[in-house]
Design an enzyme around this catalytic site. Structure first.
Site, short mmCIF file in Angstrom:
data_model
loop_
_atom_site.label_atom_id
_atom_site.label_comp_id
_atom_site.label_asym_id
_atom_site.label_seq_id
_atom_site.Cartn_x
_atom_site.Cartn_y
_atom_site.Cartn_z
N SER A 49 0.87 -1.19 0.00
CA SER A 49 0.00 0.00 0.00
C SER A 49 0.90 1.23 0.00
CB SER A 49 -0.89 0.00 1.25
OG SER A 49 -0.07 0.21 2.40
N ASP A 84 -0.70 -1.47 -4.18
CA ASP A 84 -2.09 -1.73 -3.79
C ASP A 84 -2.82 -0.39 -3.60
OD1 ASP A 84 -4.25 -3.28 -2.94
OD2 ASP A 84 -3.60 -3.26 -0.84
N GLY A 178 -10.34 -5.25 6.24
CA GLY A 178 -10.31 -5.46 7.70
C GLY A 178 -11.30 -6.54 8.11
N GLY A 208 -10.17 -7.53 0.42
CA GLY A 208 -10.78 -7.81 1.71
C GLY A 208 -10.85 -9.30 2.00
N GLY A 209 -9.79 -10.04 1.65
CA GLY A 209 -9.79 -11.50 1.79
C GLY A 209 -9.84 -11.99 3.23
N THR A 232 -5.00 -7.92 6.52
CA THR A 232 -5.27 -7.91 7.96
C THR A 232 -4.98 -9.26 8.63
OG1 THR A 232 -6.98 -6.28 7.53
CG2 THR A 232 -7.02 -7.31 9.69
P1 13P Z 1 -7.88 -7.39 4.20
O1 13P Z 1 -7.00 -6.49 5.03
O2 13P Z 1 -9.29 -7.34 4.63
O3 13P Z 1 -7.32 -8.76 4.14
O4 13P Z 1 -7.87 -6.80 2.73
C1 13P Z 1 -6.68 -6.75 2.00
C2 13P Z 1 -6.84 -6.03 0.72
O5 13P Z 1 -7.88 -6.05 0.11
C3 13P Z 1 -5.69 -5.30 0.18
O6 13P Z 1 -6.04 -4.47 -0.86
#
Ligand code: 13P
Length: 287
Positions: A49, A84, A178, A208-209, A232
């Site tokens: 990021s 990202d 998250g 958001g995995g 996360t």
């Molecule tokens: P999480 O932090 O929910 O795993 O999402 C990661 C993400 O989508 C990175 O772009």
């Protein structure tokens, strides 16, 4: 050598599995992810990021660290180094620094502006042999200062962005960065199916995995998702293992305060999380 994510993701879409993007924060994260990918013979995408890039003293530091580590650890599986949720400026900086892949997140712009800026960056990415991800709709929650309302993507807008020649497309489908709240309604598979139908062979990205139940992950892959982002969950695993080490007083035993010892349980915990995800996503043995 770092590679564009294009080939690994097109293969994943054709063969119905997903490649994990695991976000990195420092040397321990990077090493744990690379070693696990090599051990499992899985392709992998390292996500950075803008906030993490800044934390690691800039994109050039990241490129130097990853390239050096790949050589030092003898990594042979395909690895893409990917920005990202990049801004336009951030994308240009990563092209310059030697990343092999970028994401331009223009989802907060009106669609015409998102299209215009994405188009310019597609040309630049192509000129450098890099892959490029774009976003339509938005990912809910917050990641490193990037905040989204979580609106589902419009399939026609997805088609318009896909037609620009991006490598992969992140469509908002009710996913959130998250932890998921207890009242989360789940992924919108109707949206995903409609987007997949419009974009054909283009690999789709699920952000958001962290915390998405296994059955939803599998269904998403069956509907065209071929890249899944996890950030996360590695952070939680690392923090949990580190807390246990400290709470057990191990840092006070002998040379337990040595950072190589203190950070080892956390690094091992990241490896375990990455392994679990690669097995779930089906990328093991696909390198
Ligand atoms: P999480 O932090 O929910 O795993 O999402 C990661 C993400 O989508 C990175 O772009």
């Amino acid at each position: 050598m770092l590679v564009s994510a294009k080939e690994m993701l097109e293969k994943a879409k054709a063969e119905h599995y997903a490649v994990g993007q695991f976000n990195i924060n420092n040397l321990e994260w990077t090493k744990s992810i690379l070693l696990t990918a090599e051990e499992l013979k899985s392709p992998v995408i390292l996500g950075v990021s803008e906030g993490a890039g800044k934390y690691m003293a800039g994109y050039k530091t990241v490129v130097g660290m990853v390239n050096g580590m790949m050589e030092g650890l003898g990594i042979t599986v395909p690895v893409a180094l990917h920005l990202d949720h990049g801004s336009y400026e951030g994308c240009l900086q990563c092209v310059e620094a030697g990343f092999s892949s970028i994401m331009f997140d223009g989802s907060h712009y009106p669609i015409e502006e998102n299209i215009e800026k994405t188009k310019e960056l597609v040309k630049i990415a192509n000129d450098h042999g890099m892959s490029i991800e774009a976003e339509v709709g938005s990912i809910g929650g917050e990641e490193d200062g990037v905040i989204g309302r979580g609106e589902c993507a419009d399939p026609d807008e997805c088609k318009a962005i896909a037609d620009l020649g991006v490598t992969m497309l992140a469509a908002g489908i009710g996913n959130i960065h998250g932890k998921y709240p207890d009242n989360w309604e789940g992924l919108s598979f109707d949206t995903l199916a409609a987007v997949n139908e419009k974009v054909g062979d283009m690999p789709l990205v699920l952000h958001g995995g962290t915390g998405i139940p296994e059955d939803m992950i599998k269904k998403a892959i069956s509907l065209g998702v071929s890249k899944i982002n996890v950030n996360t969950e590695c952070q939680l695993s690392f923090a949990d293992a580190t807390r246990k080490y400290i709470e057990a007083g191990k840092d006070l035993e002998g040379k337990g305060f040595d950072p190589r010892k203190l950070l080892a349980p956390g690094a091992d915990a990241i490896k375990a999380t990455v392994k679990e995800k690669m097995e779930l996503f089906g990328s093991v043995g696909k390198a």
